[in-house]
Design an enzyme around this catalytic site. Structure first.
Site, PDB file in Angstrom:
ATOM      1  N   ASN A  37       8.865   5.108   3.579  1.00 41.82           N
ATOM      2  CA  ASN A  37       8.614   4.541   4.903  1.00 41.82           C
ATOM      3  C   ASN A  37       9.929   4.102   5.533  1.00 41.82           C
ATOM      4  OD1 ASN A  37       5.443   3.932   5.137  1.00 41.82           O
ATOM      5  ND2 ASN A  37       6.092   3.626   3.022  1.00 41.82           N
ATOM      6  N   HIS A  60       7.967   7.374   8.851  1.00 48.44           N
ATOM      7  CA  HIS A  60       8.713   7.554   7.611  1.00 48.44           C
ATOM      8  C   HIS A  60      10.137   7.967   7.962  1.00 48.44           C
ATOM      9  CE1 HIS A  60       5.459   7.434   4.419  1.00 48.44           C
ATOM     10  NE2 HIS A  60       4.798   7.286   5.557  1.00 48.44           N
ATOM     11  N   CYS A  84       3.474   9.734   0.571  1.00 51.25           N
ATOM     12  CA  CYS A  84       2.087  10.121   0.307  1.00 51.25           C
ATOM     13  C   CYS A  84       2.027  11.040  -0.902  1.00 51.25           C
ATOM     14  CB  CYS A  84       1.492  10.824   1.524  1.00 51.25           C
ATOM     15  SG  CYS A  84      -0.180  11.456   1.263  1.00 51.25           S
ATOM     16  N   HIS A 114       3.249   4.374  12.704  1.00 47.14           N
ATOM     17  CA  HIS A 114       3.563   4.381  11.275  1.00 47.14           C
ATOM     18  C   HIS A 114       4.553   5.518  11.030  1.00 47.14           C
ATOM     19  CE1 HIS A 114       2.666   3.945   6.914  1.00 47.14           C
ATOM     20  NE2 HIS A 114       2.932   5.239   6.908  1.00 47.14           N
ATOM     21  N   ARG A 141       0.846  -1.203   0.000  1.00 45.03           N
ATOM     22  CA  ARG A 141       0.000   0.000   0.000  1.00 45.03           C
ATOM     23  C   ARG A 141       0.876   1.245   0.000  1.00 45.03           C
ATOM     24  NH1 ARG A 141      -1.404   4.865   2.520  1.00 45.03           N
ATOM     25  NH2 ARG A 141      -0.958   3.891   4.527  1.00 45.03           N
ATOM     26  N   ASP A 142       1.314   1.639   1.163  1.00 45.18           N
ATOM     27  CA  ASP A 142       2.080   2.888   1.256  1.00 45.18           C
ATOM     28  C   ASP A 142       3.369   2.813   0.455  1.00 45.18           C
ATOM     29  OD1 ASP A 142       2.815   5.400   2.000  1.00 45.18           O
ATOM     30  OD2 ASP A 142       2.849   5.031   4.142  1.00 45.18           O
TER      31      ASP A 142
END
Length: 312
Positions: A251, A211, A242, A209, A17-18
């Protein structure tokens, strides 16, 4: 809250996903499913497998429903799907998804850019999202993007994070995800905010979460665990960012988190398998591998058990 030992904290890999949101090359459904299964086989306990964001806005996520449909019910029990509306949950649940990360931004400006509505509007829809999740027999997380800084408004007030976490409209969330969306937080901030969420909000598992924009991804993740988080997110090779947050970069690398935290299931062989999968994926995508642990694994120090054999 009892402190979580570093080795007991769980890793959730968010590559699918990310990690893929900003990549120029798209991955087929089959390639995504194969990667998910390879990560599960290596020992990774949980994955984020995709997003219900519009495919025309985030093309790498366009085949998320196909990924959900291809995974087994047992695999889907360990998989999470990013959602922002009750309708997203309806569609993902119809495909077989069980676990949903309901995301909104603490900052109104980012929520408008990312989701197209105010933070309060997103919160107002959450009771419907919770109800749909219960109907599907799954779990839902309250995911708070921009918990530390916003690309448009700057610093975010920690009191605002705690206020949203305590909002009665978020009742029913099994977990809460605290996001350093831009990777601009430092360990002191992370420790303070996670401690407050643990002490001042409903008892839920806390996910951090992070980065690695400013190089503090691993340090911040460890600070989060020591303050009460039970899960940390990472992506292979430090992929990610993002598309609606200027200044966001990759990330925290899954390989770096695993090497630093040494969860109970991790062996040198499992680590080597994950490094190889990361290298193959990033080569396929034409993306740089930012993992420092991967660099170490390919170093010329064969006496160290975590270094991969030179021929492999």
């Amino acid at each position: 809250m009892t402190q979580t030992p570093i080795t007991a904290a769980r890793l959730r890999d968010v590559t699918l996903r990310d990690g893929l949101q900003l990549t120029g090359k798209l991955l087929s459904t089959d390639r995504k499913v194969a990667l998910a299964r390879q990560l599960f086989a290596a020992g990774v306990p949980e994955l984020e497998i995709g997003s219900m964001a519009r495919g025309d806005l985030v093309p790498p996520m366009a085949n998320t429903l196909g990924v959900i449909e291809a995974l087994t019910p047992q695999e889907l029990e360990r998989s999470w799907v990013w959602v922002a509306t009750p309708r997203h949950i309806e569609k993902a649940a119809a495909a077989g998804a069980k676990n949903f990360q309901y995301c909104l931004s603490v900052s109104d400006a980012h929520n408008q850019a990312n989701i197209g509505r105010t933070t309060d509007t997103s919160l107002a829809a959450m009771p419907d999202a919770v109800a749909l999740t219960r109907e599907a027999g799954g779990r839902i997380q309250l995911c708070l993007a921009t918990s530390f800084t916003c690309p448009f408004d700057g610093q975010v007030d920690p009191d605002r994070v705690v206020q949203i976490a305590n909002d009665p409209r978020a009742e029913g969330a099994a977990d809460i995800v605290i996001c350093d969306t831009l990777g601009q937080a430092h360990p002191g901030q992370v420790s303070s905010l996670i401690s407050r969420v643990a002490a001042e909000t409903p008892r839920r598992e806390i996910v951090f979460h992070g980065h690695d924009t400013w190089g503090a991804g691993v340090t911040n993740s460890i600070a989060a665990v020591l303050a009460g988080a039970g899960v940390v997110d990472g992506a292979l090779g430090g992929l990610g960012g993002c598309p609606f947050a200027p200044g966001a970069s990759g990330n925290t690398a899954t390989e770096d988190l695993l090497f630093a935290m040494r969860p109970d299931w991790l062996t040198p062989a499992a680590f080597a398998q994950i490094v190889r999968e990361s290298e193959a994926l990033l080569d396929d995508l034409g993306e740089p591998n930012r993992s420092k642990a991967r660099q170490g694994a390919r170093s010329k120090a064969p006496a160290f058990e975590w270094v991969l054999p030179a021929s492999r």
